[in-house]
Write a protein that holds these residues in place. Structure first.
Motif, PDB file in Angstrom:
ATOM      1  N   GLN A   4      10.734  -7.552   9.280  1.00 37.54           N
ATOM      2  CA  GLN A   4      10.966  -6.464   8.337  1.00 37.54           C
ATOM      3  C   GLN A   4       9.943  -6.510   7.209  1.00 37.54           C
ATOM      4  OE1 GLN A   4      15.033  -7.077   7.217  1.00 37.54           O
ATOM      5  NE2 GLN A   4      15.826  -5.800   8.879  1.00 37.54           N
ATOM      6  N   GLN A   5       9.607  -7.686   6.739  1.00 40.09           N
ATOM      7  CA  GLN A   5       8.625  -7.816   5.663  1.00 40.09           C
ATOM      8  C   GLN A   5       7.253  -7.389   6.153  1.00 40.09           C
ATOM      9  OE1 GLN A   5       9.052 -11.879   4.490  1.00 40.09           O
ATOM     10  NE2 GLN A   5      10.587 -11.406   2.914  1.00 40.09           N
ATOM     11  N   ASN A   6       6.888  -7.770   7.353  1.00 40.06           N
ATOM     12  CA  ASN A   6       5.600  -7.376   7.913  1.00 40.06           C
ATOM     13  C   ASN A   6       5.517  -5.870   8.098  1.00 40.06           C
ATOM     14  OD1 ASN A   6       4.659  -9.976   7.963  1.00 40.06           O
ATOM     15  ND2 ASN A   6       5.143 -10.318  10.125  1.00 40.06           N
ATOM     16  N   THR A   7       6.606  -5.250   8.550  1.00 46.81           N
ATOM     17  CA  THR A   7       6.634  -3.804   8.744  1.00 46.81           C
ATOM     18  C   THR A   7       6.498  -3.084   7.407  1.00 46.81           C
ATOM     19  OG1 THR A   7       8.037  -4.070  10.688  1.00 46.81           O
ATOM     20  CG2 THR A   7       7.939  -1.881   9.711  1.00 46.81           C
ATOM     21  N   ALA A   8       7.216  -3.544   6.402  1.00 47.14           N
ATOM     22  CA  ALA A   8       7.136  -2.934   5.074  1.00 47.14           C
ATOM     23  C   ALA A   8       5.752  -3.129   4.482  1.00 47.14           C
ATOM     24  CB  ALA A   8       8.196  -3.528   4.155  1.00 47.14           C
ATOM     25  N   SER A   9       5.210  -4.303   4.647  1.00 48.66           N
ATOM     26  CA  SER A   9       3.871  -4.585   4.138  1.00 48.66           C
ATOM     27  C   SER A   9       2.836  -3.718   4.843  1.00 48.66           C
ATOM     28  CB  SER A   9       3.540  -6.053   4.340  1.00 48.66           C
ATOM     29  OG  SER A   9       2.225  -6.322   3.947  1.00 48.66           O
ATOM     30  N   SER A  10       3.004  -3.530   6.124  1.00 51.79           N
ATOM     31  CA  SER A  10       2.090  -2.691   6.894  1.00 51.79           C
ATOM     32  C   SER A  10       2.173  -1.236   6.451  1.00 51.79           C
ATOM     33  CB  SER A  10       2.413  -2.805   8.383  1.00 51.79           C
ATOM     34  OG  SER A  10       1.591  -1.958   9.139  1.00 51.79           O
ATOM     35  N   ALA A  11       3.378  -0.751   6.172  1.00 52.00           N
ATOM     36  CA  ALA A  11       3.563   0.625   5.726  1.00 52.00           C
ATOM     37  C   ALA A  11       2.908   0.847   4.367  1.00 52.00           C
ATOM     38  CB  ALA A  11       5.040   0.982   5.678  1.00 52.00           C
ATOM     39  N   VAL A  12       3.071  -0.101   3.466  1.00 52.14           N
ATOM     40  CA  VAL A  12       2.454  -0.002   2.143  1.00 52.14           C
ATOM     41  C   VAL A  12       0.941  -0.059   2.271  1.00 52.14           C
ATOM     42  CG1 VAL A  12       2.165  -1.183  -0.068  1.00 52.14           C
ATOM     43  CG2 VAL A  12       4.440  -0.891   0.901  1.00 52.14           C
ATOM     44  N   SER A  13       0.457  -0.948   3.104  1.00 51.04           N
ATOM     45  CA  SER A  13      -0.981  -1.081   3.317  1.00 51.04           C
ATOM     46  C   SER A  13      -1.557   0.204   3.897  1.00 51.04           C
ATOM     47  CB  SER A  13      -1.257  -2.253   4.243  1.00 51.04           C
ATOM     48  OG  SER A  13      -2.625  -2.349   4.505  1.00 51.04           O
ATOM     49  N   SER A  14      -0.859   0.806   4.831  1.00 53.23           N
ATOM     50  CA  SER A  14      -1.310   2.053   5.449  1.00 53.23           C
ATOM     51  C   SER A  14      -1.337   3.187   4.432  1.00 53.23           C
ATOM     52  CB  SER A  14      -0.399   2.409   6.619  1.00 53.23           C
ATOM     53  OG  SER A  14      -0.765   3.644   7.165  1.00 53.23           O
ATOM     54  N   THR A  16      -1.577   2.883   1.156  1.00 54.08           N
ATOM     55  CA  THR A  16      -2.630   2.579   0.192  1.00 54.08           C
ATOM     56  C   THR A  16      -3.996   2.921   0.775  1.00 54.08           C
ATOM     57  OG1 THR A  16      -1.288   0.791  -0.714  1.00 54.08           O
ATOM     58  CG2 THR A  16      -3.633   0.746  -1.221  1.00 54.08           C
ATOM     59  N   SER A  17      -4.195   2.616   2.032  1.00 50.35           N
ATOM     60  CA  SER A  17      -5.459   2.914   2.691  1.00 50.35           C
ATOM     61  C   SER A  17      -5.704   4.417   2.753  1.00 50.35           C
ATOM     62  CB  SER A  17      -5.458   2.328   4.100  1.00 50.35           C
ATOM     63  OG  SER A  17      -6.633   2.677   4.777  1.00 50.35           O
ATOM     64  N   VAL A  22      -8.420   9.326   0.609  1.00 46.11           N
ATOM     65  CA  VAL A  22      -8.341  10.655  -0.001  1.00 46.11           C
ATOM     66  C   VAL A  22      -9.048  10.667  -1.354  1.00 46.11           C
ATOM     67  CG1 VAL A  22      -6.738  12.323  -1.020  1.00 46.11           C
ATOM     68  CG2 VAL A  22      -6.275  11.377   1.231  1.00 46.11           C
ATOM     69  N   LEU A  23      -8.785   9.670  -2.179  1.00 45.74           N
ATOM     70  CA  LEU A  23      -9.412   9.619  -3.496  1.00 45.74           C
ATOM     71  C   LEU A  23     -10.929   9.467  -3.397  1.00 45.74           C
ATOM     72  CD1 LEU A  23      -6.856   7.443  -5.497  1.00 45.74           C
ATOM     73  CD2 LEU A  23      -7.251   9.911  -5.648  1.00 45.74           C
ATOM     74  N   THR A  24     -11.393   8.696  -2.432  1.00 50.55           N
ATOM     75  CA  THR A  24     -12.829   8.543  -2.228  1.00 50.55           C
ATOM     76  C   THR A  24     -13.457   9.860  -1.792  1.00 50.55           C
ATOM     77  OG1 THR A  24     -12.538   6.221  -1.636  1.00 50.55           O
ATOM     78  CG2 THR A  24     -14.598   7.262  -0.962  1.00 50.55           C
TER      79      THR A  24
END
Length: 60
Positions: A4-14, A16-17, A22-24
């Motif tokens: 669950q932590q890896n999935t949440a971390s992956s979602a946040v990372s995605s 953020t990416s 978009v900002l770039t």
């Protein structure tokens, strides 16, 4: 729990990416429009002007 932590971390990372991409793109687009639009170099201004007309984008 680790999965669950890896999935949440992956979602946040995605997210953020995607936000960074978009900002770039927005920053690059604004720089190009600002640089070319207000450039005193006649060739750059004419190239941008012709491109706007070729894409049926009104500019004046």
């Amino acid at each position: 729990m680790s999965i669950q932590q890896n999935t949440a971390s992956s979602a946040v990372s995605s997210t953020t990416s995607k936000l960074l991409q978009v900002l770039t793109a927005v920053a690059l687009g604004l720089f190009i429009v600002g640089f070319v639009g207000f450039s005193h170099v006649e060739a750059m201004h004419n190239a941008a002007h012709d491109t706007r007309h070729a894409n049926a984008f009104p500019c004046h």
